[in-house]
Design a protein around this motif. Structure first.
Motif, PDB file in Angstrom:
ATOM      1  N   LEU A 109       0.816  -1.210   0.000  1.00  0.00           N
ATOM      2  CA  LEU A 109       0.000   0.000   0.000  1.00  0.00           C
ATOM      3  C   LEU A 109       0.850   1.261   0.000  1.00  0.00           C
ATOM      4  CD1 LEU A 109      -2.706  -1.023   2.629  1.00  0.00           C
ATOM      5  CD2 LEU A 109      -3.033  -0.798   0.173  1.00  0.00           C
ATOM      6  N   CYS A 110       1.950   1.246   0.731  1.00  0.00           N
ATOM      7  CA  CYS A 110       2.753   2.463   0.923  1.00  0.00           C
ATOM      8  C   CYS A 110       3.834   2.641  -0.120  1.00  0.00           C
ATOM      9  CB  CYS A 110       3.387   2.454   2.315  1.00  0.00           C
ATOM     10  SG  CYS A 110       2.197   2.435   3.672  1.00  0.00           S
ATOM     11  N   ALA A 111       4.220   1.584  -0.820  1.00  0.00           N
ATOM     12  CA  ALA A 111       5.326   1.682  -1.768  1.00  0.00           C
ATOM     13  C   ALA A 111       4.867   1.828  -3.206  1.00  0.00           C
ATOM     14  CB  ALA A 111       6.231   0.448  -1.646  1.00  0.00           C
ATOM     15  N   SER A 112       3.586   1.677  -3.476  1.00  0.00           N
ATOM     16  CA  SER A 112       3.096   1.717  -4.851  1.00  0.00           C
ATOM     17  C   SER A 112       2.870   3.157  -5.301  1.00  0.00           C
ATOM     18  CB  SER A 112       1.790   0.930  -4.958  1.00  0.00           C
ATOM     19  OG  SER A 112       0.757   1.603  -4.259  1.00  0.00           O
ATOM     20  N   PRO A 113       2.728   3.383  -6.607  1.00  0.00           N
ATOM     21  CA  PRO A 113       2.430   4.736  -7.099  1.00  0.00           C
ATOM     22  C   PRO A 113       1.114   5.295  -6.591  1.00  0.00           C
ATOM     23  CG  PRO A 113       3.254   3.346  -8.871  1.00  0.00           C
ATOM     24  CD  PRO A 113       3.021   2.441  -7.695  1.00  0.00           C
ATOM     25  N   ASP A 114       0.212   4.432  -6.084  1.00  0.00           N
ATOM     26  CA  ASP A 114      -1.036   4.947  -5.532  1.00  0.00           C
ATOM     27  C   ASP A 114      -0.792   5.814  -4.306  1.00  0.00           C
ATOM     28  OD1 ASP A 114      -2.541   3.698  -7.456  1.00  0.00           O
ATOM     29  OD2 ASP A 114      -2.813   1.874  -6.288  1.00  0.00           O
ATOM     30  N   ALA A 115       0.304   5.556  -3.583  1.00  0.00           N
ATOM     31  CA  ALA A 115       0.630   6.374  -2.418  1.00  0.00           C
ATOM     32  C   ALA A 115       1.060   7.771  -2.840  1.00  0.00           C
ATOM     33  CB  ALA A 115       1.718   5.699  -1.584  1.00  0.00           C
ATOM     34  N   ASP A 116       1.896   7.843  -3.886  1.00  0.00           N
ATOM     35  CA  ASP A 116       2.343   9.123  -4.437  1.00  0.00           C
ATOM     36  C   ASP A 116       3.072   8.830  -5.737  1.00  0.00           C
ATOM     37  OD1 ASP A 116       4.027  11.619  -4.898  1.00  0.00           O
ATOM     38  OD2 ASP A 116       2.987  12.180  -3.055  1.00  0.00           O
ATOM     39  N   PRO A 117       2.816   9.580  -6.792  1.00  0.00           N
ATOM     40  CA  PRO A 117       3.540   9.337  -8.045  1.00  0.00           C
ATOM     41  C   PRO A 117       5.040   9.509  -7.902  1.00  0.00           C
ATOM     42  CG  PRO A 117       1.600  10.713  -8.424  1.00  0.00           C
ATOM     43  CD  PRO A 117       1.770  10.611  -6.939  1.00  0.00           C
ATOM     44  N   ASN A 118       5.482  10.347  -6.970  1.00  0.00           N
ATOM     45  CA  ASN A 118       6.908  10.588  -6.744  1.00  0.00           C
ATOM     46  C   ASN A 118       7.435   9.580  -5.724  1.00  0.00           C
ATOM     47  OD1 ASN A 118       9.478  11.528  -6.396  1.00  0.00           O
ATOM     48  ND2 ASN A 118       8.895  13.506  -5.542  1.00  0.00           N
ATOM     49  N   PRO A 119       8.352   8.683  -6.117  1.00  0.00           N
ATOM     50  CA  PRO A 119       8.855   7.675  -5.174  1.00  0.00           C
ATOM     51  C   PRO A 119       9.522   8.283  -3.949  1.00  0.00           C
ATOM     52  CG  PRO A 119       9.463   7.108  -7.432  1.00  0.00           C
ATOM     53  CD  PRO A 119       8.906   8.500  -7.476  1.00  0.00           C
ATOM     54  N   ALA A 120      10.086   9.471  -4.067  1.00  0.00           N
ATOM     55  CA  ALA A 120      10.766  10.095  -2.930  1.00  0.00           C
ATOM     56  C   ALA A 120       9.799  10.608  -1.873  1.00  0.00           C
ATOM     57  CB  ALA A 120      11.654  11.241  -3.419  1.00  0.00           C
ATOM     58  N   ARG A 121       8.511  10.647  -2.179  1.00  0.00           N
ATOM     59  CA  ARG A 121       7.516  11.180  -1.239  1.00  0.00           C
ATOM     60  C   ARG A 121       6.606  10.094  -0.662  1.00  0.00           C
ATOM     61  NH1 ARG A 121       6.051  16.497  -1.397  1.00  0.00           N
ATOM     62  NH2 ARG A 121       3.872  15.900  -1.186  1.00  0.00           N
ATOM     63  N   ARG A 122       6.833   8.850  -1.043  1.00  0.00           N
ATOM     64  CA  ARG A 122       5.944   7.787  -0.587  1.00  0.00           C
ATOM     65  C   ARG A 122       6.154   7.434   0.883  1.00  0.00           C
ATOM     66  NH1 ARG A 122       6.753   4.007  -5.969  1.00  0.00           N
ATOM     67  NH2 ARG A 122       5.975   5.579  -7.443  1.00  0.00           N
ATOM     68  N   TRP A 123       7.275   7.869   1.474  1.00  0.00           N
ATOM     69  CA  TRP A 123       7.489   7.606   2.882  1.00  0.00           C
ATOM     70  C   TRP A 123       6.401   8.248   3.727  1.00  0.00           C
ATOM     71  CZ3 TRP A 123       7.920  11.648   6.253  1.00  0.00           C
ATOM     72  CH2 TRP A 123       8.194  12.914   5.708  1.00  0.00           C
ATOM     73  N   GLN A 124       5.778   9.311   3.194  1.00  0.00           N
ATOM     74  CA  GLN A 124       4.732   9.982   3.949  1.00  0.00           C
ATOM     75  C   GLN A 124       3.537   9.050   4.173  1.00  0.00           C
ATOM     76  OE1 GLN A 124       3.764  13.823   2.239  1.00  0.00           O
ATOM     77  NE2 GLN A 124       5.877  14.193   1.650  1.00  0.00           N
ATOM     78  N   ALA A 125       3.268   8.186   3.198  1.00  0.00           N
ATOM     79  CA  ALA A 125       2.169   7.231   3.358  1.00  0.00           C
ATOM     80  C   ALA A 125       2.461   6.260   4.499  1.00  0.00           C
ATOM     81  CB  ALA A 125       1.946   6.464   2.053  1.00  0.00           C
ATOM     82  N   ALA A 126       3.714   5.793   4.573  1.00  0.00           N
ATOM     83  CA  ALA A 126       4.083   4.896   5.666  1.00  0.00           C
ATOM     84  C   ALA A 126       4.035   5.615   7.009  1.00  0.00           C
ATOM     85  CB  ALA A 126       5.479   4.332   5.420  1.00  0.00           C
ATOM     86  N   PHE A 127       4.457   6.879   7.026  1.00  0.00           N
ATOM     87  CA  PHE A 127       4.452   7.652   8.272  1.00  0.00           C
ATOM     88  C   PHE A 127       3.022   7.867   8.772  1.00  0.00           C
ATOM     89  CE2 PHE A 127       4.388  11.734  10.528  1.00  0.00           C
ATOM     90  CZ  PHE A 127       5.331  11.481  11.511  1.00  0.00           C
ATOM     91  N   VAL A 128       2.158   8.311   7.875  1.00  0.00           N
ATOM     92  CA  VAL A 128       0.760   8.533   8.255  1.00  0.00           C
ATOM     93  C   VAL A 128       0.085   7.209   8.620  1.00  0.00           C
ATOM     94  CG1 VAL A 128      -1.480   9.358   7.443  1.00  0.00           C
ATOM     95  CG2 VAL A 128       0.594  10.624   6.877  1.00  0.00           C
ATOM     96  N   GLY A 129       0.420   6.155   7.865  1.00  0.00           N
ATOM     97  CA  GLY A 129      -0.141   4.845   8.183  1.00  0.00           C
ATOM     98  C   GLY A 129       0.267   4.370   9.569  1.00  0.00           C
TER      99      GLY A 129
END
Length: 227
Positions: free
Chosen positions: A110-130
């Motif tokens: 869920l957190c590493a896919s493009p659905d979290a954010d198109p920019n791979p460098a910003r997907r950590w935010q999905a893991a943080f919020v999760g």
């Protein structure tokens, strides 16, 4: 198609289905979880019969798939610090009866896919919020446990399956791209999906079969390069 809303929609359907067959009174006494100290007891029987199998299952069903999902999306985290931190956290939380801390494959998908954010460098935010969401929802762990255990298994499987659709497609594409590894990858997937087991080792039989096919392929005369 709004793939982003597939999992929440499945959860909503599961909640509606559960509510239609269970009264709210079924949740009485399960609203607030409690933390109870568990005195550690070390015996050879527990180490061999419980600790070792749980370690193998955690590595095979969560840590390794979690790393595979991250690798699918071109993330290469250092494994040593991860396992040291999760191992220490597991030892600490075990005193409260908590399960092991690991790289959950579904959460990684869920957190590493493009659905979290198109920019791979910003997907950590999905893991943080999760992670913050998990901490907040821990207060409703008792309610969640009751709803999951009393819901039809097919609904729970649907929620988990929808979360892994994107990761499964990317992993399958990556596995069959190299022709030399294609047969071994397909054997691994088919044996694992078939549910075939040997002495209870369901999750390990698929990777073992794929590895055997891979070794046989490279040792066969056909696969050897011509001199």
């Amino acid at each position: 198609m709004a793939r982003l809303y597939a999992v929440p929609a499945a959860v909503a359907v599961a909640l509606g289905r559960w509510r239609s067959t269970h009264p709210w009174a079924a949740l009485s006494g399960a609203l607030w979880p409690g933390v109870t100290f568990v005195q550690p007891v070390f015996t050879w029987e527990a180490m061999v019969g419980i600790a070792l199998p749980l370690f193998v299952v955690t590595m095979a069903s969560q840590n390794i798939p979690g790393l595979a999902v991250l690798a699918t999306y071109n993330y290469a985290p250092p494994t040593r610090p991860i396992f040291l931190v999760t191992g220490a956290a597991s030892a600490l939380t075990a005193l409260g009866g908590a399960p092991t801390v690991n790289l959950a494959a579904i959460t990684a998908a869920l957190c590493a896919s493009p659905d979290a954010d198109p920019n791979p460098a910003r997907r950590w935010q999905a893991a943080f919020v999760g992670g913050i969401g998990y901490i907040l929802f821990a207060g409703l762990a008792g309610v969640t446990a009751v709803m999951v255990t009393r819901s039809p298994p097919i609904l729970i499987e649907a929620v988990a399956g929808l979360a892994l659709v994107g990761a499964f497609g990317a992993a399958l594409m990556g596995a069959v791209q190299v022709e030399a590894n294609r047969t071994a990858a397909l054997v691994t997937m088919l044996v694992t999906a078939s549910g075939l087991s040997f002495v209870g080792w369901v999750r390990l039989l698929g990777p073992a079969a794929g590895r055997a096919v891979h070794l046989l392929h490279w040792r066969s005369p056909v696969s050897q390069p011509a001199k």
